[in-house]
Design an enzyme around this catalytic site. Structure first.
Site, PDB file in Angstrom:
ATOM      1  N   ARG A 185      -9.087  -0.519   3.945  1.00 19.87           N
ATOM      2  CA  ARG A 185      -8.210   0.560   3.465  1.00 19.87           C
ATOM      3  C   ARG A 185      -6.840   0.017   3.083  1.00 19.87           C
ATOM      4  O   ARG A 185      -6.178   0.566   2.214  1.00 19.87           O
ATOM      5  CB  ARG A 185      -8.014   1.615   4.568  1.00 19.87           C
ATOM      6  CG  ARG A 185      -9.237   2.418   4.847  1.00 19.87           C
ATOM      7  CD  ARG A 185      -8.945   3.448   5.892  1.00 19.87           C
ATOM      8  NE  ARG A 185      -7.828   4.265   5.439  1.00 19.87           N
ATOM      9  CZ  ARG A 185      -7.332   5.286   6.103  1.00 19.87           C
ATOM     10  NH1 ARG A 185      -7.857   5.633   7.241  1.00 19.87           N
ATOM     11  NH2 ARG A 185      -6.333   5.982   5.626  1.00 19.87           N
TER      12      ARG A 185
ATOM     13  N   ASP B 235       3.820   0.141  12.393  1.00 20.14           N
ATOM     14  CA  ASP B 235       2.625  -0.478  11.805  1.00 20.14           C
ATOM     15  C   ASP B 235       2.460  -1.945  12.211  1.00 20.14           C
ATOM     16  O   ASP B 235       1.419  -2.547  11.949  1.00 20.14           O
ATOM     17  CB  ASP B 235       2.668  -0.364  10.271  1.00 20.14           C
ATOM     18  CG  ASP B 235       2.522   1.080   9.817  1.00 20.14           C
ATOM     19  OD1 ASP B 235       2.052   1.914  10.616  1.00 20.14           O
ATOM     20  OD2 ASP B 235       2.891   1.384   8.664  1.00 20.14           O
TER      21      ASP B 235
ATOM     22  N   LYS C  94       0.838  -1.214   0.000  1.00 21.75           N
ATOM     23  CA  LYS C  94       0.000   0.000   0.000  1.00 21.75           C
ATOM     24  C   LYS C  94       0.864   1.250   0.000  1.00 21.75           C
ATOM     25  O   LYS C  94       0.672   2.157  -0.811  1.00 21.75           O
ATOM     26  CB  LYS C  94      -0.887  -0.012   1.257  1.00 21.75           C
ATOM     27  CG  LYS C  94      -1.536   1.320   1.566  1.00 21.75           C
ATOM     28  CD  LYS C  94      -2.423   1.242   2.792  1.00 21.75           C
ATOM     29  CE  LYS C  94      -1.756   1.528   4.102  1.00 21.75           C
ATOM     30  NZ  LYS C  94      -1.624   2.947   4.472  1.00 21.75           N
ATOM     31  N   ASN C  95       1.818   1.314   0.940  1.00 16.29           N
ATOM     32  CA  ASN C  95       2.554   2.570   1.120  1.00 16.29           C
ATOM     33  C   ASN C  95       3.628   2.801   0.058  1.00 16.29           C
ATOM     34  O   ASN C  95       4.278   3.835   0.062  1.00 16.29           O
ATOM     35  CB  ASN C  95       3.127   2.649   2.536  1.00 16.29           C
ATOM     36  CG  ASN C  95       2.006   2.931   3.541  1.00 16.29           C
ATOM     37  OD1 ASN C  95       0.923   3.377   3.172  1.00 16.29           O
ATOM     38  ND2 ASN C  95       2.260   2.653   4.812  1.00 16.29           N
TER      39      ASN C  95
ATOM     40  N   ARG D 199       0.089  13.946  13.961  1.00 19.18           N
ATOM     41  CA  ARG D 199       0.390  13.889  12.528  1.00 19.18           C
ATOM     42  C   ARG D 199       0.504  15.284  11.918  1.00 19.18           C
ATOM     43  O   ARG D 199      -0.233  15.669  11.005  1.00 19.18           O
ATOM     44  CB  ARG D 199      -0.621  13.003  11.792  1.00 19.18           C
ATOM     45  CG  ARG D 199      -0.750  11.636  12.420  1.00 19.18           C
ATOM     46  CD  ARG D 199      -1.384  10.616  11.545  1.00 19.18           C
ATOM     47  NE  ARG D 199      -0.465  10.010  10.586  1.00 19.18           N
ATOM     48  CZ  ARG D 199      -0.808   9.065   9.734  1.00 19.18           C
ATOM     49  NH1 ARG D 199      -2.036   8.635   9.710  1.00 19.18           N
ATOM     50  NH2 ARG D 199       0.070   8.554   8.894  1.00 19.18           N
TER      51      ARG D 199
ATOM     52  N   CYS E   4      -5.384   7.577   9.319  1.00 14.68           N
ATOM     53  CA  CYS E   4      -5.634   6.923  10.603  1.00 14.68           C
ATOM     54  C   CYS E   4      -5.407   7.890  11.759  1.00 14.68           C
ATOM     55  O   CYS E   4      -4.460   8.672  11.742  1.00 14.68           O
ATOM     56  CB  CYS E   4      -4.727   5.715  10.761  1.00 14.68           C
ATOM     57  SG  CYS E   4      -5.193   4.346   9.703  1.00 14.68           S
TER      58      CYS E   4
END
Ligand code: EPZ
Length: 432
Positions: free
Chosen positions: A409, A316, A26-27, A126, A121
């Protein structure tokens, strides 16, 4: 309509077996998509996971003037833009952290960009201060009006020497891409070193960028005035190291010879070193890792795991690791150093029967093994949601996991993959 997962817990038995394939990261895929404004020709991305965050970003790209298409389920093609819209859609940006990465390439191409504070998230503050500071140092003006940041560089951007007070992953990726079109040389000191960054730079370089040092803590980018060209080459998304780690933890918790396939073992060394400490048997063969069921145990007085930037233990995987530690004999302290709001989920594990004590917002003490009981669970964010899925898998009794869109997601049709290795799990729509 709200969807839930119904999970029949294994009640401590180790029954899952077979093969669990890992999909594209994903990232990594999100960042190459965000690079699309830098290209003069078609950008083809393969091995893209079909997950909600990718869908959100392609919708965002479409609204910025970059048409995206999906010739096959795991392939995305971005057409070069005729005109670029530099105002980011508020609703999508507010739910997707990766939207911030797109601001760099858009600013570099058009000399302006405006966007709301990015979402994603809810795991801590952040901040985006380093992005804004870097844009200013590169010659842009930054203002904030009516809930939007407005960045303007009508005369273009210049290279700059930048020091990141924290090695931010998206910060490094964004500024690296912005600097590809700045005039002169940009150096990023204390850059993040995640493998997705090196992978992205390698592809950009193959298309005409001049980036040195990606994957280390100092990156140097020499700006160019030409748009990048793929000339028909495509970007292949590397395997997702967080999905790999999540599946390995599942295998340690509930597997009876479970093989996680299509992985890059080098990128999960920090987790495998914890497996060694816990005496969890595993075998690495090429791009496959097989984990055998065991009763994990901490032989030292207390195990301390601190999350850190790559190659350290990834934040993560922190929540999935805590679930594993609830089933491990001994005492462990898990120290979440990256985000300040990423341990709230431990309260729910306690309600399931785990012995977890939140010492402060960054540290949790886990003592095991303690059997878990199935419950109604709410997935609070992507990785804590996955941790609840693991907890429900090993618990005694059934669980219903709500907010599964949080898991969608980042994990493609996880219920089908887990059902394939023997878990009794189904997706249901509430009210039907
Ligand atoms: C990326 O988030 C990932 N997201 C996250 O993945 C991952 O948890 C995180 O990196 C750390 O590995 C994406 O790649 C889309 P950071 P990012 O900037 O880049 C502070 C997942 O589940 N900071 O590296 O947003 C920040 O507050 C997710 O897939 C500033 O202070 O994380 C944090 O404490 C969630 N100022 C620290 O840096 C800034 O300007 C590291 O965050 C930027 C960040």
């Amino acid at each position: 309509m709200a969807e839930v997962f119904h999970i029949k817990g294994l009640g401590g038995e180790k029954k899952l077996s077979g093969q669990l394939p890992v999909y594209g990261a994903k990232n990594a895929a999100l960042k190459i998509l965000a690079a699309a404004p830098l290209f003069a020709d078609e950008l083809r991305i393969t091995n893209v996971p079909d997950i909600l965050d990718i869908r959100s970003l392609t919708t965002l790209l479409d609204s910025q003037g970059i048409a995206t298409s999906r010739p096959s389920p795991r392939e995305i093609v971005c057409s070069p833009a005729k005109t670029l819209n530099s105002v980011l859609d508020t609703e999508i940006s507010k739910r997707l952290r990766a939207s911030i990465v797109l601001t760099g390439p858009l600013l570099a191409r058009t000399g302006k960009v405006s966007f709301p504070h990015p979402g994603g998230c809810v795991i801590g503050e952040r901040s985006i201060d380093m992005f804004l500071e870097a844009y200013e140092k590169m010659g842009a003006t930054v203002t904030h009006e009516r809930g939007a940041y407005i960045i303007s560089a009508p005369k273009g951007l210049s290279g700059a020497d930048l020091f990141f007070h924290v090695p931010s992953v998206t910060g490094t990726e964004t500024i690296m891409m912005t600097a590809v079109y700045a005039d002169g040389i940009t150096r990023i000191y204390n850059a993040a070193m995640e493998p997705e960054i090196a992978h992205l730079a390698e592809f950009l370089n193959a298309c005409g960028a001049r980036i040195k040092g990606a994957g280390t803590s100092t990156i140097e980018i020499s700006g160019t005035t030409d748009l990048l060209r793929t000339d028909g080459a495509s970007y292949t998304t590397p395997p997702d190291r967080i999905e790999t780690g999540s599946f390995l933890i599942l295998a340690a918790l509930a597997g009876d010879q479970l093989t996680v396939t299509g992985v890059n073992p080098d990128e999960v060394r920090s987790l495998l070193s914890v497996f060694e400490i816990l005496s969890i048997p595993f075998v690495v063969e090429g791009d496959r890792i097989t984990v055998s069921g065991s009763a994990p145990e901490i032989s030292q007085k207390r195990l301390v795991v601190k999350t850190a930037g790559y190659p350290g233990f990834p934040t993560d995987l922190q929540a999935p690791l805590v679930v594993l530690l609830t089933q491990t004999r001994g005492e462990a302290l898990v120290f979440e150093t990256i985000f300040e709001g990423r341990l709230a989920y431990t309260e729910e594990l306690e309600r399931m029967g785990a012995d977890v004590v939140l010492m402060d917002p960054h540290r949790v003490l886990v003592k095991g093994p303690k059997p878990l009981r199935g419950r109604d669970l709410e997935s609070p964010d992507l990785r804590a949601g996955l941790a609840f899925l693991l907890a429900a898998t090993i618990a005694k009794g059934d669980s219903v996991l709500h907010n599964v869109e949080n898991i969608d997601r980042g994990y493609e049709r996880i219920e089908d993959r887990l059902a394939n290795v023997g878990l009794s799990i189904s997706r249901e729509t509430l009210g039907t």
